[in-house]
Motif scaffolding. Sequence first.
Motif, PDB file in Angstrom:
ATOM      1  N   ARG A 210      -6.331  15.468  32.987  1.00  0.00           N
ATOM      2  CA  ARG A 210      -7.372  14.646  32.364  1.00  0.00           C
ATOM      3  C   ARG A 210      -8.743  14.962  32.960  1.00  0.00           C
ATOM      4  O   ARG A 210      -9.733  15.125  32.239  1.00  0.00           O
ATOM      5  N   LEU A 211      -8.804  15.059  34.297  1.00  0.00           N
ATOM      6  CA  LEU A 211     -10.089  15.335  34.939  1.00  0.00           C
ATOM      7  C   LEU A 211     -10.569  16.750  34.634  1.00  0.00           C
ATOM      8  O   LEU A 211     -11.770  16.974  34.432  1.00  0.00           O
ATOM      9  N   ALA A 212      -9.653  17.700  34.585  1.00  0.00           N
ATOM     10  CA  ALA A 212     -10.051  19.062  34.218  1.00  0.00           C
ATOM     11  C   ALA A 212     -10.630  19.083  32.810  1.00  0.00           C
ATOM     12  O   ALA A 212     -11.666  19.713  32.549  1.00  0.00           O
ATOM     13  N   GLY A 213      -9.979  18.371  31.892  1.00  0.00           N
ATOM     14  CA  GLY A 213     -10.496  18.299  30.529  1.00  0.00           C
ATOM     15  C   GLY A 213     -11.840  17.607  30.462  1.00  0.00           C
ATOM     16  O   GLY A 213     -12.725  17.996  29.684  1.00  0.00           O
ATOM     17  N   ALA A 214     -12.024  16.584  31.300  1.00  0.00           N
ATOM     18  CA  ALA A 214     -13.294  15.861  31.320  1.00  0.00           C
ATOM     19  C   ALA A 214     -14.415  16.749  31.847  1.00  0.00           C
ATOM     20  O   ALA A 214     -15.520  16.786  31.282  1.00  0.00           O
ATOM     21  N   PHE A 215     -14.144  17.476  32.926  1.00  0.00           N
ATOM     22  CA  PHE A 215     -15.173  18.369  33.469  1.00  0.00           C
ATOM     23  C   PHE A 215     -15.536  19.464  32.467  1.00  0.00           C
ATOM     24  O   PHE A 215     -16.709  19.819  32.315  1.00  0.00           O
ATOM     25  N   ARG A 216     -14.540  19.981  31.771  1.00  0.00           N
ATOM     26  CA  ARG A 216     -14.854  21.023  30.791  1.00  0.00           C
ATOM     27  C   ARG A 216     -15.678  20.445  29.640  1.00  0.00           C
ATOM     28  O   ARG A 216     -16.567  21.108  29.099  1.00  0.00           O
ATOM     29  N   ALA A 217     -15.407  19.194  29.285  1.00  0.00           N
ATOM     30  CA  ALA A 217     -16.147  18.563  28.188  1.00  0.00           C
ATOM     31  C   ALA A 217     -17.618  18.365  28.523  1.00  0.00           C
ATOM     32  O   ALA A 217     -18.462  18.345  27.625  1.00  0.00           O
ATOM     33  N   VAL A 218     -17.940  18.214  29.819  1.00  0.00           N
ATOM     34  CA  VAL A 218     -19.345  18.020  30.202  1.00  0.00           C
ATOM     35  C   VAL A 218     -19.998  19.329  30.633  1.00  0.00           C
ATOM     36  O   VAL A 218     -21.118  19.327  31.154  1.00  0.00           O
TER      37      VAL A 218
END
Length: 531
Positions: A210-218
């Motif tokens: 989830r955090l990896a996906g969040a960082f990639r999204a920003v």
Amino acid sequence: MATPVAVRTATPAQRRLATALEALRTLQEQGRSVFNTGEFSRADREALVGAGFLQPVIQGWYMSASPSAKAGDTTPWIAGMKDFIAAYCNARFGSDWCVSAEYSLKLHAGTTLLPKQVVVHAPLGKNGVLDLPNGFSLMDYQARDFPAADRRDSVGNLRTMTLAQALLKVPENFFRASAEDAQVALLSISDASELSRVLAEGNHGTVAGRLAGAFRAVGRDAIADDIVGFMRALGNQVTEANPFETPLRIVPGDRIESPYVSRLRLMWASMRDDAASAFPLKEPGRPDDVAAYMRAVEDAYVTDAYHSLSIEGYRVTPELIRRVANGDWNEDIHEQDHQSRDAMAAHGYWLAHNEVKASIQSIFAGANAGNVLKGDHGAWFRAMFSPSVTAGLLAASDLAGYRGHQVYIRNAQHVPPPREAVREMMPVLFELLRDEPSAAVRAVLGHFMFVFIHPYMDGNGRLGRFLMNAMLASGGFPWTVLRLEDRDRYMAALNSASGQGDIKPFAAFIAQSLGAASGAQARSPRSDPRG
């Protein structure tokens, strides 16, 4: 024979209050604003509460107050709420407490809003809810997995989880419900080191994805790759998933900025299209007859001053405004002018208005509007308050620059950023204004974000409206008066933007006020400033 002078003698009640005020001052000099009942004698406490210098919060707890505060004014509570929570929780739990992961993350992200309910985690919590003033509450959650000392931090006087711990613990829906806070928090992280240490202690493959996906999204791909690579190297199954519900406005560049600066950039990016859509008309552009435009600005002065000062609560009259504008204001001749706060405000407004006109002339001469504002806004502020310095009501040092202390907006849940953040945010505001192609967007977002930051100790609303009109002028739009009778709608629209992130009501309000400006100019504002 000389008339004897009567000597006033303090009453017993006045002497009792004076003694109580000395006790209160001693505590306040320690930087405190919240007190428990045992810190005052009963007589002192009753005297202070009766005179309005203390107000009860809950049974046994009090906070500093002002006798001049009006009924229903939430400002004292907003100013002291965090102090109360810290003092109360320290008294109950010692150092073994911290606010929830959600509020911890918001605080690390520089939130300017106070939640209606603050959840505190503590091993000795009772899962109870404590009702607080003005519809707020405090819940003490019995935390069985209370974070270790190295996973706890503090923001101001509130004990929090560290940012890494908070990101580990917030539920997935936080990224949807509080997307801006989550994005600001993620953008403040420079590398994956601390997060990786937290993720390594336990089976956190799902959270890592989830955090990896969040960082990639920003737009922080390197951190996302580090998290996934690290967790897989430890033998964890990691499936990357973007927890955000809608596509994000990505702030370009890899530079790590303060949460306050990141929030400002994100707000501008997310609000500009809504602000622009409220102005369907094409910008008139630089006026062919600059002199005629400036005469129209001058003609609008009395009306503008009346409404702008009245919105702020100054009790000015059209007659006073005309005297100031006509040079008939003289504090040496008119004693009431020397003593009147309202007269000082009227004189300062006239001086600042002249500075704004000079700024508009610079814009019409071809200067970038954002750069002009950057160079001139300090002169606007100094002009606005120079009469108060001359009269001895303010110290000259008060005009030295941005505010040096925390300020609060009456009856608003938004708390302006701390003074340190002001100095980070203002250059970015000028940069955003400089680079924005739409004059309407510059006017709407410039005004809103100026008062959102609240850079000065006073005058922010008046300066924000001056900024708005300078930016409107940069597109050739007429000087626009925000009228006293629309004050409630104006304030509600600002609160909607700062509290809910919805700029549309404010943009619509400015657009409608602009639409009325041409008709207002057709009348003679000097004959009746109230329109």
